[in-house]
Design a protein around this motif. Structure first.
Motif, PDB file in Angstrom:
ATOM      1  N   LYS A 101       0.933  30.427 -31.979  1.00  0.00           N
ATOM      2  CA  LYS A 101       1.330  31.708 -31.390  1.00  0.00           C
ATOM      3  C   LYS A 101       0.932  32.881 -32.273  1.00  0.00           C
ATOM      4  O   LYS A 101       0.889  34.028 -31.813  1.00  0.00           O
ATOM      5  CB  LYS A 101       2.840  31.733 -31.160  1.00  0.00           C
ATOM      6  N   ASP A 102       0.659  32.602 -33.543  1.00  0.00           N
ATOM      7  CA  ASP A 102       0.282  33.666 -34.480  1.00  0.00           C
ATOM      8  C   ASP A 102      -1.224  33.684 -34.714  1.00  0.00           C
ATOM      9  O   ASP A 102      -1.694  33.976 -35.812  1.00  0.00           O
ATOM     10  CB  ASP A 102       1.021  33.452 -35.809  1.00  0.00           C
ATOM     11  N   LYS A 103      -1.978  33.375 -33.645  1.00  0.00           N
ATOM     12  CA  LYS A 103      -3.429  33.270 -33.793  1.00  0.00           C
ATOM     13  C   LYS A 103      -4.068  34.556 -34.312  1.00  0.00           C
ATOM     14  O   LYS A 103      -5.063  34.512 -35.045  1.00  0.00           O
ATOM     15  CB  LYS A 103      -4.075  32.870 -32.470  1.00  0.00           C
ATOM     16  N   ASP A 104      -3.486  35.714 -33.964  1.00  0.00           N
ATOM     17  CA  ASP A 104      -4.078  36.984 -34.408  1.00  0.00           C
ATOM     18  C   ASP A 104      -4.024  37.105 -35.933  1.00  0.00           C
ATOM     19  O   ASP A 104      -4.952  37.635 -36.559  1.00  0.00           O
ATOM     20  CB  ASP A 104      -3.350  38.172 -33.775  1.00  0.00           C
ATOM     21  N   ILE A 105      -2.933  36.614 -36.537  1.00  0.00           N
ATOM     22  CA  ILE A 105      -2.799  36.664 -37.996  1.00  0.00           C
ATOM     23  C   ILE A 105      -3.869  35.808 -38.650  1.00  0.00           C
ATOM     24  O   ILE A 105      -4.568  36.239 -39.581  1.00  0.00           O
ATOM     25  CB  ILE A 105      -1.395  36.170 -38.425  1.00  0.00           C
TER      26      ILE A 105
END
Length: 256
Positions: free
Chosen positions: A233-237
């Motif tokens: 879910k934190d792929k952007d990070i």
């Protein structure tokens, strides 16, 4: 027949001669007469007939373990004694597979070492002696993993295969000591084992950020991939770190 009998008598006499000093050391240990136990061990370990006996290392461990609990010792001095004790017990087991003296105690000296190291780590942390705290917590962890690896069981405590609390304490002590290499080594264990949970996401970021900043491509790629798998879910990070590492062409690491 006479010769055989003579040999047996000699062998029994030799065994009794060896056993006697051991019983003497035991007696002094049981009575808490440590100086006398130390003197008896010195005599036993310098006697040509007994100098190569593995049990010497058991008693060396026992005496150093007791000495390490002296409240008048500074933390580094106590650590030296505990380390000597730990190595002595391990050497005893290496030289004597049965290690009966330790087995009779259900290997409790290792539990005492673990507890002693942990207490030193906590005491040092509270005194803001962070480097000492790290060293003590790290040895507590090493002792715990030795116990788990050997399969020793104790009524007082059940050790986990992966002690997240102790590893975190060890890492935090290293952070406070400004020992980056040691803190990252400890934090990396969470990623290597795939330990997740919302509270651990920051640990993943710390490790990934460290290797990206170091331009350590191999380790950065390794831990970015692990982070992507465990916190999708934190792929952007993680994509941001991948771009920082190599640039936008690092498509292998980027999520669609």
């Amino acid at each position: 027949m006479k010769k055989i009998f003579s040999f047996l008598v000699f062998a029994i006499a030799a065994k009794l001669t060896i056993a006697q000093p051991v019983k003497e050391i035991d007696k002094f240990v049981l009575l808490g007469r440590w100086a006398e136990a130390e003197a008896a061990l010195k005599a036993y370990s310098t006697n040509p007939k007994t100098a190569d006996k593995p049990v010497i290392w058991y008693y060396r461990g026992k005496l150093d373990l007791n000495a390490s609990n002296d409240s008048s010792l500074a933390i580094p001095q106590a650590m030296v004694k505990k380390n000597s004790s730990f190595e002595a017990f391990k050497k005893y087991q290496m030289l004597d597979i049965k290690a009966e003296s330790l087995a009779e105690e259900n290997y409790r000296p290792y539990l005492m070492l673990y507890a002693g190291y942990y207490d030193l780590g906590a005491a040092a942390y509270n005194k803001k002696e962070y480097a000492n705290s790290y060293q003590a917590f790290a040895k507590a962890l090493e002792t715990e993993e030795y116990i788990v690896g050997k399969g020793y069981k104790f009524d007082e405590i059940k050790f986990a295969a992966f002690d997240t609390s102790l590893i975190m304490n060890t890492a935090l002590a290293a952070v406070q000591a400004k020992d980056t290499a040691s803190s990252i080594m400890m934090y990396s264990r969470f990623l290597d084992r795939g330990i997740m949970g919302e509270g651990n996401k920051q640990v993943y970021e710390i490790v990934v950020d460290h290797y990206v900043r170091k331009r350590d491509v191999a380790n950065a790629n390794k831990y970015i991939k692990i982070a992507q798998e465990n916190y999708p879910k934190d792929k952007d990070i993680w994509n941001e770190y991948a771009v920082k590492l190599i640039g936008k062409d690092n498509k292998e690491l980027l999520y669609a």
